[in-house]
Design a protein around this motif. Structure first.
Motif, PDB file in Angstrom:
ATOM      1  N   ARG A  13       1.010  -0.765  -0.254  1.00  0.00           N
ATOM      2  CA  ARG A  13      -0.220  -0.187  -0.686  1.00  0.00           C
ATOM      3  C   ARG A  13       0.803   1.131  -0.180  1.00  0.00           C
ATOM      4  O   ARG A  13       0.684   2.767  -1.174  1.00  0.00           O
ATOM      5  CB  ARG A  13      -1.114  -0.097   1.524  1.00  0.00           C
ATOM      6  CG  ARG A  13      -1.921  -1.012   0.846  1.00  0.00           C
ATOM      7  CD  ARG A  13      -2.979  -0.357   2.148  1.00  0.00           C
ATOM      8  NE  ARG A  13      -2.087  -1.388   3.593  1.00  0.00           N
ATOM      9  CZ  ARG A  13      -2.490  -1.783   3.955  1.00  0.00           C
ATOM     10  NH1 ARG A  13      -2.924  -3.370   3.142  1.00  0.00           N
ATOM     11  NH2 ARG A  13      -2.236  -2.177   5.715  1.00  0.00           N
ATOM     12  N   ILE A  69       2.042   1.727  -3.022  1.00  0.00           N
ATOM     13  CA  ILE A  69       1.130   2.528  -4.611  1.00  0.00           C
ATOM     14  C   ILE A  69       1.135   3.508  -4.002  1.00  0.00           C
ATOM     15  O   ILE A  69       1.050   4.385  -5.450  1.00  0.00           O
ATOM     16  CB  ILE A  69      -0.069   1.684  -4.145  1.00  0.00           C
ATOM     17  CG1 ILE A  69       0.577   0.371  -4.923  1.00  0.00           C
ATOM     18  CG2 ILE A  69      -1.128   2.527  -5.444  1.00  0.00           C
ATOM     19  CD1 ILE A  69      -1.070  -0.494  -4.639  1.00  0.00           C
ATOM     20  N   LYS A 121       1.483   6.960  -6.508  1.00  0.00           N
ATOM     21  CA  LYS A 121       0.372   8.506  -6.642  1.00  0.00           C
ATOM     22  C   LYS A 121       1.337   8.870  -6.312  1.00  0.00           C
ATOM     23  O   LYS A 121       1.254  10.604  -7.021  1.00  0.00           O
ATOM     24  CB  LYS A 121      -0.582   8.046  -5.777  1.00  0.00           C
ATOM     25  CG  LYS A 121      -1.691   6.763  -6.234  1.00  0.00           C
ATOM     26  CD  LYS A 121      -2.697   7.010  -5.515  1.00  0.00           C
ATOM     27  CE  LYS A 121      -3.053   5.863  -5.777  1.00  0.00           C
ATOM     28  NZ  LYS A 121      -4.969   5.761  -4.557  1.00  0.00           N
ATOM     29  N   ARG A 160       0.679  -8.148  -9.311  1.00  0.00           N
ATOM     30  CA  ARG A 160       0.857  -7.555 -10.378  1.00  0.00           C
ATOM     31  C   ARG A 160       1.610  -6.282 -10.377  1.00  0.00           C
ATOM     32  O   ARG A 160       1.487  -4.824 -11.062  1.00  0.00           O
ATOM     33  CB  ARG A 160       0.057  -7.714 -11.100  1.00  0.00           C
ATOM     34  CG  ARG A 160      -0.883  -8.720 -12.098  1.00  0.00           C
ATOM     35  CD  ARG A 160      -1.245  -9.101 -13.335  1.00  0.00           C
ATOM     36  NE  ARG A 160      -0.645  -8.860 -14.719  1.00  0.00           N
ATOM     37  CZ  ARG A 160      -1.458  -9.294 -15.420  1.00  0.00           C
ATOM     38  NH1 ARG A 160      -2.274  -9.106 -15.730  1.00  0.00           N
ATOM     39  NH2 ARG A 160      -0.398  -9.110 -16.338  1.00  0.00           N
ATOM     40  N   LEU A 186       3.050  -2.272 -12.837  1.00  0.00           N
ATOM     41  CA  LEU A 186       2.528  -0.812 -12.580  1.00  0.00           C
ATOM     42  C   LEU A 186       3.709   0.006 -11.711  1.00  0.00           C
ATOM     43  O   LEU A 186       3.941   1.107 -11.981  1.00  0.00           O
ATOM     44  CB  LEU A 186       1.213  -1.299 -11.248  1.00  0.00           C
ATOM     45  CG  LEU A 186       1.194   0.573 -10.683  1.00  0.00           C
ATOM     46  CD1 LEU A 186      -0.007   1.038 -11.815  1.00  0.00           C
ATOM     47  CD2 LEU A 186      -0.157   0.337  -9.226  1.00  0.00           C
ATOM     48  N   ARG A 233      -9.384  -6.115  -3.894  1.00  0.00           N
ATOM     49  CA  ARG A 233      -8.199  -6.086  -4.739  1.00  0.00           C
ATOM     50  C   ARG A 233      -8.737  -6.528  -6.232  1.00  0.00           C
ATOM     51  O   ARG A 233      -9.915  -6.963  -6.900  1.00  0.00           O
ATOM     52  CB  ARG A 233      -7.139  -7.509  -5.014  1.00  0.00           C
ATOM     53  CG  ARG A 233      -6.273  -7.677  -6.153  1.00  0.00           C
ATOM     54  CD  ARG A 233      -5.567  -8.618  -5.747  1.00  0.00           C
ATOM     55  NE  ARG A 233      -4.517  -8.396  -7.022  1.00  0.00           N
ATOM     56  CZ  ARG A 233      -4.096  -9.193  -8.443  1.00  0.00           C
ATOM     57  NH1 ARG A 233      -5.727 -10.436  -8.240  1.00  0.00           N
ATOM     58  NH2 ARG A 233      -3.816  -9.682  -8.617  1.00  0.00           N
ATOM     59  N   GLY A 252      -6.062  -7.683 -15.490  1.00  0.00           N
ATOM     60  CA  GLY A 252      -5.259  -6.832 -15.813  1.00  0.00           C
ATOM     61  C   GLY A 252      -4.242  -6.847 -14.601  1.00  0.00           C
ATOM     62  O   GLY A 252      -4.290  -6.677 -13.382  1.00  0.00           O
ATOM     63  N   VAL A 253      -3.901  -4.627 -15.316  1.00  0.00           N
ATOM     64  CA  VAL A 253      -2.171  -4.453 -14.168  1.00  0.00           C
ATOM     65  C   VAL A 253      -3.608  -4.196 -12.888  1.00  0.00           C
ATOM     66  O   VAL A 253      -4.660  -2.947 -13.748  1.00  0.00           O
ATOM     67  CB  VAL A 253      -1.743  -3.697 -15.178  1.00  0.00           C
ATOM     68  CG1 VAL A 253      -0.519  -2.708 -14.368  1.00  0.00           C
ATOM     69  CG2 VAL A 253      -1.038  -4.413 -15.981  1.00  0.00           C
ATOM     70  N   PRO A 254      -3.230  -3.428 -12.678  1.00  0.00           N
ATOM     71  CA  PRO A 254      -3.938  -2.676 -11.069  1.00  0.00           C
ATOM     72  C   PRO A 254      -3.826  -1.217 -11.485  1.00  0.00           C
ATOM     73  O   PRO A 254      -2.679  -0.947 -12.344  1.00  0.00           O
ATOM     74  CB  PRO A 254      -3.737  -3.138 -10.083  1.00  0.00           C
ATOM     75  CG  PRO A 254      -1.904  -3.782 -10.185  1.00  0.00           C
ATOM     76  CD  PRO A 254      -1.986  -4.483 -11.109  1.00  0.00           C
ATOM     77  N   ASP A 255      -4.854  -0.939 -11.574  1.00  0.00           N
ATOM     78  CA  ASP A 255      -4.682   0.987 -11.875  1.00  0.00           C
ATOM     79  C   ASP A 255      -4.196   1.603 -10.713  1.00  0.00           C
ATOM     80  O   ASP A 255      -4.477   1.925  -9.745  1.00  0.00           O
ATOM     81  CB  ASP A 255      -6.258   1.445 -11.852  1.00  0.00           C
ATOM     82  CG  ASP A 255      -6.393   2.294 -13.258  1.00  0.00           C
ATOM     83  OD1 ASP A 255      -6.375   3.827 -12.205  1.00  0.00           O
ATOM     84  OD2 ASP A 255      -6.110   2.837 -14.138  1.00  0.00           O
ATOM     85  N   ILE A 256      -3.752   2.527 -11.007  1.00  0.00           N
ATOM     86  CA  ILE A 256      -2.579   4.295 -10.160  1.00  0.00           C
ATOM     87  C   ILE A 256      -4.404   4.419  -9.190  1.00  0.00           C
ATOM     88  O   ILE A 256      -3.458   4.910  -8.095  1.00  0.00           O
ATOM     89  CB  ILE A 256      -2.191   4.382 -10.603  1.00  0.00           C
ATOM     90  CG1 ILE A 256      -1.081   5.693  -9.866  1.00  0.00           C
ATOM     91  CG2 ILE A 256      -2.983   5.972 -11.717  1.00  0.00           C
ATOM     92  CD1 ILE A 256       0.200   4.240  -9.043  1.00  0.00           C
ATOM     93  N   ASP A 257      -5.306   4.742  -9.709  1.00  0.00           N
ATOM     94  CA  ASP A 257      -6.135   5.316  -9.101  1.00  0.00           C
ATOM     95  C   ASP A 257      -6.989   4.080  -8.234  1.00  0.00           C
ATOM     96  O   ASP A 257      -7.773   4.800  -7.534  1.00  0.00           O
ATOM     97  CB  ASP A 257      -7.200   6.219  -9.849  1.00  0.00           C
ATOM     98  CG  ASP A 257      -6.816   7.779 -10.803  1.00  0.00           C
ATOM     99  OD1 ASP A 257      -4.910   8.088  -9.581  1.00  0.00           O
ATOM    100  OD2 ASP A 257      -6.383   7.616 -11.816  1.00  0.00           O
ATOM    101  N   GLN A 258      -7.062   3.239  -8.605  1.00  0.00           N
ATOM    102  CA  GLN A 258      -7.618   1.837  -7.684  1.00  0.00           C
ATOM    103  C   GLN A 258      -7.332   1.674  -6.382  1.00  0.00           C
ATOM    104  O   GLN A 258      -5.957   2.750  -5.083  1.00  0.00           O
ATOM    105  CB  GLN A 258      -7.340   0.614  -7.861  1.00  0.00           C
ATOM    106  CG  GLN A 258      -5.855   0.000  -7.740  1.00  0.00           C
ATOM    107  CD  GLN A 258      -5.975  -1.117  -8.224  1.00  0.00           C
ATOM    108  OE1 GLN A 258      -5.894  -2.053  -9.105  1.00  0.00           O
ATOM    109  NE2 GLN A 258      -6.034  -2.279  -6.816  1.00  0.00           N
ATOM    110  N   GLU A 317      -5.684   1.257  -2.820  1.00  0.00           N
ATOM    111  CA  GLU A 317      -4.697   0.745  -1.921  1.00  0.00           C
ATOM    112  C   GLU A 317      -5.078  -0.625  -1.410  1.00  0.00           C
ATOM    113  O   GLU A 317      -3.994  -0.930  -1.018  1.00  0.00           O
ATOM    114  CB  GLU A 317      -4.089   1.821  -1.622  1.00  0.00           C
ATOM    115  CG  GLU A 317      -3.860   2.860  -2.333  1.00  0.00           C
ATOM    116  CD  GLU A 317      -3.489   4.440  -1.470  1.00  0.00           C
ATOM    117  OE1 GLU A 317      -3.305   4.270  -0.280  1.00  0.00           O
ATOM    118  OE2 GLU A 317      -3.597   5.258  -2.095  1.00  0.00           O
TER     119      GLU A 317
END
Lengths: 110, 145
Positions: free
Chosen positions: A63, A66, A70, A96, A100, B96, B100-106, B108
């Motif tokens: 977390r 990520i 961001k 994955r 990212l 989760r 596919g690949v996680p999105d940066i805006d998803q 956390e």
């Protein structure tokens, strides 16, 4: 749960600030880890986290990664990761996040 | 190598942050004694951190206990956690994105439960009577090697 600071070093390579952290990135250090990373990213245009000395990362550490991505994105900075060992890389791949966070096998790949 | 079944006793701890390190170290020590490989210990630690922190952080509004029991049979290590806190099935909490690949805006979160389900050979939840009250009872199994 102690809130310990992860041991870190910083250096420059090929125009990137290399932020190296050692040890376990778990719930106990996740907030400190994020704060360290936020500081490095804020002060430098391009930051790479050298993960070669990170032995373990939990979901709290993921977390934090990520959130750092961001933070970099929102502030027009580059942030990526490199050199994760087998165990850490397996966790990143399961989620994955290697894609990212654009994981590089080594700092030579920057 | 065939190992005989060993059934440990339930151990009771205060469900508070100060107890986390002691509980974790005790479980890892049990796993080591049963011959768990270091690679599997990492997976065990990932799982128990996720589940134990849930109990410590959210099970009780005030004080309460968490019970821990470990056992082994053959090549399988079993970890059980129980509490008398709010009725809560942590396995429903996998948020989760799976495609596919996680999105940066998803969001956390959600990786912990996902990793537990992926790394453990069995994860089960029951709400049942234990120690004289209704309890959240989580069972997680992981190969020793």
């Amino acid at each position: 749960m102690a809130n310990e600071l992860p041991e870190e070093t910083r250096q420059t390579k090929n125009g990137w600030t290399v932020w190296q952290v050692r040890g376990h990135i778990d719930l106990m250090v996740a907030d400190s880890f994020f704060a360290q990373g936020e500081s490095v990213i804020r002060e430098n245009p391009k930051t790479v986290l050298d993960m070669s000395l990170i032995e373990y990362i939990s979901s709290a550490g993921l977390r934090a990664l990520i959130r750092l991505k961001k933070y970099a994105s929102m502030n027009g900075k580059a942030f990526t990761i490199a050199g994760a060992g087998d165990l850490v890389l397996a966790v990143l791949r399961d989620c994955r996040l290697d894609i990212l966070l654009e994981h590089r096998a080594s700092l030579e790949d920057l | 190598m065939t190992k005989t079944a060993t059934d440990g006793d339930w151990r009771r701890y205060e469900a508070e942050k100060q107890a986390y390190d002691i509980i974790r170290d005790g479980i890892i020590e049990d796993a080591e004694e049963q011959g768990m490989t270091p690679r599997q210990q990492i997976k065990l630690e990932l799982g128990l951190e996720e589940m134990l922190v849930n109990i410590i952080s959210y099970a009780y509004d005030g004080t309460g206990y968490v019970w821990v029991r470990t056992s082994a049979e053959g090549d399988t290590f079993r970890l059980e956690l129980a509490d008398h806190g709010k009725h809560f099935d942590p396995l429903e909490k996998d948020r989760r994105h799976t495609d596919g690949v996680p999105d940066i805006d998803q969001e956390e979160g959600g990786y912990g439960i996902f990793l537990v389900k992926k790394n453990f050979s069995f994860v089960g939840y029951e709400y049942e009577e234990l120690f004289g009250k209704m309890a959240n009872h989580l069972t997680m199994e992981l190969p020793l090697s």
